[in-house]
Design a protein around this motif. Structure first.
Motif, short mmCIF file in Angstrom:
data_model
loop_
_atom_site.label_atom_id
_atom_site.label_comp_id
_atom_site.label_asym_id
_atom_site.label_seq_id
_atom_site.Cartn_x
_atom_site.Cartn_y
_atom_site.Cartn_z
N LEU A 132 42.06 64.32 14.34
CA LEU A 132 41.60 63.72 13.07
C LEU A 132 42.96 63.21 12.20
O LEU A 132 43.99 63.67 12.43
N LYS A 133 42.82 62.38 11.29
CA LYS A 133 43.64 62.21 10.16
C LYS A 133 43.24 63.16 9.18
O LYS A 133 42.72 62.78 8.18
N ASP A 134 43.66 64.46 9.15
CA ASP A 134 43.23 65.40 8.34
C ASP A 134 43.31 65.18 6.81
O ASP A 134 42.68 65.50 5.97
N ARG A 135 44.60 64.56 6.35
CA ARG A 135 44.76 64.15 5.18
C ARG A 135 44.12 63.43 4.32
O ARG A 135 43.71 63.23 3.13
N GLU A 136 43.30 62.43 5.26
CA GLU A 136 42.15 61.69 4.90
C GLU A 136 40.85 61.79 4.93
O GLU A 136 40.09 60.98 4.70
N CYS A 137 40.69 63.03 5.42
CA CYS A 137 39.27 63.73 5.54
C CYS A 137 38.78 64.04 4.17
O CYS A 137 39.71 64.52 3.36
#
Length: 217
Positions: A132-137
């Protein structure tokens, strides 16, 4: 992620699997595992010192032991590199924002809902199908739903939300098709070989009872 949080996610996952089993020995084994996880969580949960003079002012969250009920019912969809998970919770929009805590990494999701109708609930994915792109979740709430928005690192189709690791290296052509529980029993054998003393004792008891039910001693 702390050891306590991992245990809480393990507990939610095992409780979800328990509902799919039918054989008595396997159900008993998972029930014992649940007791072990619950006891471990109690040991690791910090004990709060109660102050009698402020007892009446304490909120349900302050006095809660932070045990969680796992969320297993939800809907999800994907489009391109976006995934939307919808969890129906009546009146969730009225819950204070600080009661909903989300945590994302490149391969995990953890959403805690504190004191929702007197119960702490939790939705978690220990290892996602892909990165995932965790900072965009992110998360958001509507009147009756909690929405978890995930952003994939790569624009690939996901077959499922959670990554399923192959626990046993078995030739599928050799699986006993007459007994759909055979693979599960093989998994228990492997868990016995790799587990600690507590797990080995629990599995041995469940295995013994299973054999007795089949007419063996």
């Amino acid at each position: 992620m702390s050891e306590l949080e991992n245990l809480q996610l393990d507990l939610a996952e095992v409780q979800q699997v328990l509902g799919t089993l039918k054989r008595k020995a396997n159900i008993e084994y998972l029930n014992n595992r649940i007791k072990y996880l619950e006891n471990s969580i109690k040991i690791l949960t910090p004990q709060k010192v109660e102050q009698p003079e402020k007892q009446q002012e304490a909120s349900p969250i302050d006095s809660d032991t932070r045990l969680y009920q796992g969320i297993t019912k939800y809907a999800w969809d994907q489009e391109g590199n976006k995934i939307k998970i919808i969890i129906s919770l009546d009146g969730i929009g009225q819950l204070p924002k600080e009661n909903i805590i989300s945590s994302f990494s490149t391969h995990s999701v953890d959403v805690k809902i504190l004191n929702y109708k007197g119960i702490n609930q939790r939705f978690g994915i220990k290892k996602t199908f892909d990165d995932l792109k965790d900072r965009e979740c992110s998360i958001k709430t509507t009147n009756n739903s909690l929405i978890v928005n995930l952003i994939k690192k790569e624009n690939k189709h996901w077959d499922q939300l959670a990554y399923k690791e192959k626990l046993i290296n078995t030739d599928s052509s050799k699986v006993d098709k007459e007994d759909p529980q055979a693979s599960l029993m093989n998994m228990m054998k492997e868990m016995y070989q790799n587990g600690d003393d507590e797990m080995k004792r629990t599995i041995a008891q469940a295995w013994s009872k299973s054999q007795q039910e089949k007419g063996f001693k």
